[in-house]
Design a protein around this motif. Sequence first.
Motif, PDB file in Angstrom:
ATOM      1  N   ILE A 162      -7.871  14.508   6.308  1.00 55.92           N
ATOM      2  CA  ILE A 162      -6.666  14.088   5.686  1.00 55.92           C
ATOM      3  C   ILE A 162      -5.988  12.649   6.412  1.00 55.92           C
ATOM      4  CG2 ILE A 162      -4.175  14.628   4.999  1.00 55.92           C
ATOM      5  CD1 ILE A 162      -6.072  16.164   3.409  1.00 55.92           C
ATOM      6  N   LEU A 163      -5.955  12.870   7.790  1.00 54.57           N
ATOM      7  CA  LEU A 163      -5.509  11.400   8.416  1.00 54.57           C
ATOM      8  C   LEU A 163      -6.148  10.418   8.188  1.00 54.57           C
ATOM      9  CD1 LEU A 163      -3.857  10.589  10.664  1.00 54.57           C
ATOM     10  CD2 LEU A 163      -5.449  10.944  12.394  1.00 54.57           C
ATOM     11  N   LYS A 164      -7.650  10.436   7.963  1.00 54.39           N
ATOM     12  CA  LYS A 164      -8.367   9.432   7.820  1.00 54.39           C
ATOM     13  C   LYS A 164      -7.955   8.843   6.338  1.00 54.39           C
ATOM     14  CE  LYS A 164     -13.354   8.212   7.541  1.00 54.39           C
ATOM     15  NZ  LYS A 164     -14.764   8.790   7.371  1.00 54.39           N
ATOM     16  N   ALA A 165      -7.727   9.767   5.281  1.00 53.23           N
ATOM     17  CA  ALA A 165      -7.507   9.372   3.879  1.00 53.23           C
ATOM     18  C   ALA A 165      -6.024   8.839   4.033  1.00 53.23           C
ATOM     19  CB  ALA A 165      -7.661  10.513   3.069  1.00 53.23           C
ATOM     20  N   VAL A 166      -4.921   9.184   4.532  1.00 54.84           N
ATOM     21  CA  VAL A 166      -3.635   8.645   4.566  1.00 54.84           C
ATOM     22  C   VAL A 166      -3.563   7.308   5.088  1.00 54.84           C
ATOM     23  CG1 VAL A 166      -2.653  10.682   4.306  1.00 54.84           C
ATOM     24  CG2 VAL A 166      -2.674   9.682   6.564  1.00 54.84           C
ATOM     25  N   GLN A 167      -4.645   6.965   5.944  1.00 57.67           N
ATOM     26  CA  GLN A 167      -4.743   5.629   6.514  1.00 57.67           C
ATOM     27  C   GLN A 167      -5.205   4.616   5.667  1.00 57.67           C
ATOM     28  OE1 GLN A 167      -6.122   7.361  10.229  1.00 57.67           O
ATOM     29  NE2 GLN A 167      -4.412   6.329  11.400  1.00 57.67           N
ATOM     30  N   SER A 168      -5.731   5.018   4.572  1.00 57.03           N
ATOM     31  CA  SER A 168      -6.623   4.117   3.813  1.00 57.03           C
ATOM     32  C   SER A 168      -5.688   3.552   2.492  1.00 57.03           C
ATOM     33  CB  SER A 168      -7.763   4.845   3.018  1.00 57.03           C
ATOM     34  OG  SER A 168      -7.985   4.522   1.573  1.00 57.03           O
ATOM     35  N   PRO A 169      -5.807   2.378   2.373  1.00 53.03           N
ATOM     36  CA  PRO A 169      -4.907   1.601   1.497  1.00 53.03           C
ATOM     37  C   PRO A 169      -5.073   2.309  -0.049  1.00 53.03           C
ATOM     38  CG  PRO A 169      -6.591   0.270   2.288  1.00 53.03           C
ATOM     39  CD  PRO A 169      -6.643   1.377   2.778  1.00 53.03           C
ATOM     40  N   ASP A 170      -6.054   2.967  -0.378  1.00 53.44           N
ATOM     41  CA  ASP A 170      -6.299   3.814  -1.606  1.00 53.44           C
ATOM     42  C   ASP A 170      -5.134   4.645  -1.642  1.00 53.44           C
ATOM     43  OD1 ASP A 170      -8.210   1.987  -2.528  1.00 53.44           O
ATOM     44  OD2 ASP A 170      -9.845   3.354  -1.646  1.00 53.44           O
ATOM     45  N   TYR A 171      -4.900   5.469  -0.517  1.00 56.88           N
ATOM     46  CA  TYR A 171      -3.966   6.437  -0.548  1.00 56.88           C
ATOM     47  C   TYR A 171      -2.777   6.552  -0.104  1.00 56.88           C
ATOM     48  CZ  TYR A 171      -8.395   8.671  -1.653  1.00 56.88           C
ATOM     49  OH  TYR A 171      -9.747   9.238  -2.005  1.00 56.88           O
ATOM     50  N   ALA A 172      -2.338   5.315   0.358  1.00 57.20           N
ATOM     51  CA  ALA A 172      -0.973   5.081   0.812  1.00 57.20           C
ATOM     52  C   ALA A 172       0.075   5.328  -0.350  1.00 57.20           C
ATOM     53  CB  ALA A 172      -0.736   3.447   1.242  1.00 57.20           C
ATOM     54  N   PRO A 173       0.148   4.924  -1.476  1.00 54.45           N
ATOM     55  CA  PRO A 173       1.073   5.252  -2.483  1.00 54.45           C
ATOM     56  C   PRO A 173       1.171   6.723  -2.616  1.00 54.45           C
ATOM     57  CG  PRO A 173      -0.428   3.522  -3.402  1.00 54.45           C
ATOM     58  CD  PRO A 173      -1.193   4.289  -2.066  1.00 54.45           C
ATOM     59  N   LEU A 174       0.192   7.486  -2.407  1.00 50.96           N
ATOM     60  CA  LEU A 174       0.284   9.011  -2.668  1.00 50.96           C
ATOM     61  C   LEU A 174       1.179   9.550  -1.772  1.00 50.96           C
ATOM     62  CD1 LEU A 174      -1.380  11.246  -4.581  1.00 50.96           C
ATOM     63  CD2 LEU A 174      -2.354  11.555  -2.283  1.00 50.96           C
ATOM     64  N   LEU A 175       0.912   8.982  -0.323  1.00 47.18           N
ATOM     65  CA  LEU A 175       1.511   9.609   0.762  1.00 47.18           C
ATOM     66  C   LEU A 175       3.069   9.209   0.712  1.00 47.18           C
ATOM     67  CD1 LEU A 175       1.609  10.651   3.642  1.00 47.18           C
ATOM     68  CD2 LEU A 175       1.267   8.386   4.548  1.00 47.18           C
ATOM     69  N   SER A 176       3.445   7.802   0.339  1.00 43.16           N
ATOM     70  CA  SER A 176       4.712   7.460   0.192  1.00 43.16           C
ATOM     71  C   SER A 176       5.497   8.290  -0.952  1.00 43.16           C
ATOM     72  CB  SER A 176       4.765   6.260  -0.076  1.00 43.16           C
ATOM     73  OG  SER A 176       4.144   5.341   0.862  1.00 43.16           O
ATOM     74  N   GLU A 177       5.034   8.420  -2.065  1.00 46.59           N
ATOM     75  CA  GLU A 177       5.452   9.032  -3.097  1.00 46.59           C
ATOM     76  C   GLU A 177       5.711  10.395  -2.650  1.00 46.59           C
ATOM     77  OE1 GLU A 177       3.508  10.827  -7.070  1.00 46.59           O
ATOM     78  OE2 GLU A 177       3.090   8.722  -6.494  1.00 46.59           O
ATOM     79  N   THR A 178       4.711  11.254  -1.943  1.00 45.44           N
ATOM     80  CA  THR A 178       5.133  12.714  -1.522  1.00 45.44           C
ATOM     81  C   THR A 178       6.175  12.697  -0.628  1.00 45.44           C
ATOM     82  OG1 THR A 178       2.812  13.190  -2.058  1.00 45.44           O
ATOM     83  CG2 THR A 178       3.951  14.732  -0.833  1.00 45.44           C
ATOM     84  N   VAL A 179       6.220  11.735   0.314  1.00 47.98           N
ATOM     85  CA  VAL A 179       7.131  11.917   1.614  1.00 47.98           C
ATOM     86  C   VAL A 179       8.460  11.546   0.670  1.00 47.98           C
ATOM     87  CG1 VAL A 179       8.106  10.866   3.552  1.00 47.98           C
ATOM     88  CG2 VAL A 179       5.534  11.251   3.268  1.00 47.98           C
ATOM     89  N   ALA A 180       8.564  10.668  -0.106  1.00 48.52           N
ATOM     90  CA  ALA A 180       9.984  10.236  -0.323  1.00 48.52           C
ATOM     91  C   ALA A 180      10.433  11.295  -1.510  1.00 48.52           C
ATOM     92  CB  ALA A 180       9.508   8.987  -1.350  1.00 48.52           C
ATOM     93  N   ALA A 181       9.670  11.991  -2.177  1.00 46.13           N
ATOM     94  CA  ALA A 181      10.281  13.159  -2.967  1.00 46.13           C
ATOM     95  C   ALA A 181      10.755  14.367  -2.247  1.00 46.13           C
ATOM     96  CB  ALA A 181       8.841  13.734  -3.964  1.00 46.13           C
ATOM     97  N   HIS A 182      10.467  14.230  -0.998  1.00 48.87           N
ATOM     98  CA  HIS A 182      10.557  15.598  -0.112  1.00 48.87           C
ATOM     99  C   HIS A 182      11.589  14.900   1.194  1.00 48.87           C
ATOM    100  CE1 HIS A 182       8.371  18.090  -2.610  1.00 48.87           C
ATOM    101  NE2 HIS A 182       7.386  17.278  -2.536  1.00 48.87           N
ATOM    102  N   LYS A 183      12.202  14.021   1.032  1.00 43.95           N
ATOM    103  CA  LYS A 183      13.192  13.545   2.353  1.00 43.95           C
ATOM    104  C   LYS A 183      14.227  14.670   2.379  1.00 43.95           C
ATOM    105  CE  LYS A 183      12.476   8.575   2.871  1.00 43.95           C
ATOM    106  NZ  LYS A 183      12.942   7.331   2.413  1.00 43.95           N
TER     107      LYS A 183
END
Length: 316
Positions: free
Chosen positions: A38-59
């Motif tokens: 998961i760490l490897k995936a979230v550091q990839s540009p392909d998945y950055a939007p998914l991470l940002s969106e999830t984090v923003a939704a649960h601030k």
Amino acid sequence: MHQLEQLKAFTTVVADTGNFLQLAQFTPRDATTNPSLILKAVQSPDYAPLLSETVAAHKGKPLDEIVDQVLVRFGLEILKVVPGRVSTEVDARLSFDTAATIARAKRLMALYEAAGIGRDRVLIKIASTWEGIQAARALEQEGIRCNLTLLFSFCQAVACGEAGVQLISPFVGRIYDWYKKSAGAAWDEAQQSGANDPGVKSVSQIYTYYKKHGIKTEVMGASFRNIGQIQALAGCDLLTISPDLLAQLQATDAPLNRALDAAAAAKADVPQVTYHEAAFRFALNQDAMATEKLAEGIRLFAVDAGKLDQIIESQL
């Protein structure tokens, strides 16, 4: 027919990755993730939007809750691609805390259920410590299926079978790594390959024991270093394989024979054994490889869980 298709005739193929964009080309039935993937995936540009969106939704929520939301979000995306199950891991830093592991597993499952995913499509991954195995025992009794990971020894497998866990993931490659390193210059790769590979031998022993004694726990070989290890375990219930090795199997057309067979295993002369806590701890202690690799595996996953925390915190 390439070897990946041949393998699917004997064994359920599982993709070992957090990279769901890559999954479809291998048509695996299930997928497994872990903190490092998961760490490897979230550091990839392909998945950055998914991470940002999830984090923003649960601030505003506690960090550990946001982490679980991220893990489940990846799991939900994987489940759009695979027809079977996804394995999602409980924080490795809870590996010696039975109650905390149970609580975290229930929270992960509740998040999946809230997203409309049934319990039959999720396996909660837990390290095969004594405490982790007891957590899994309790969770299985409540209908939460578990995948016991970081499994290196026969005593861990026996205890998991006794606890009624759904599935175990014995680590072939890491066992091989330990024996190769420990042998040093004396290591003979040709002699220690195929059925003689120490990781392959470990999984074969567990598979034979389970089939002989009617233990329902599924055996899923994991952590492969080369396709020879996979070929030597054809017939195992499941094998979880990295995209690189899946691609190598796809590129190989040589005939693949079944190596493990439940009917043959049922005839093996293997006595049944049992491990209460003290006997389990002693047996694990007597196995230097398993003791070292279990501790190392938990440490490495804990480091990557910490890094994932930092990435999420930086977005908060």
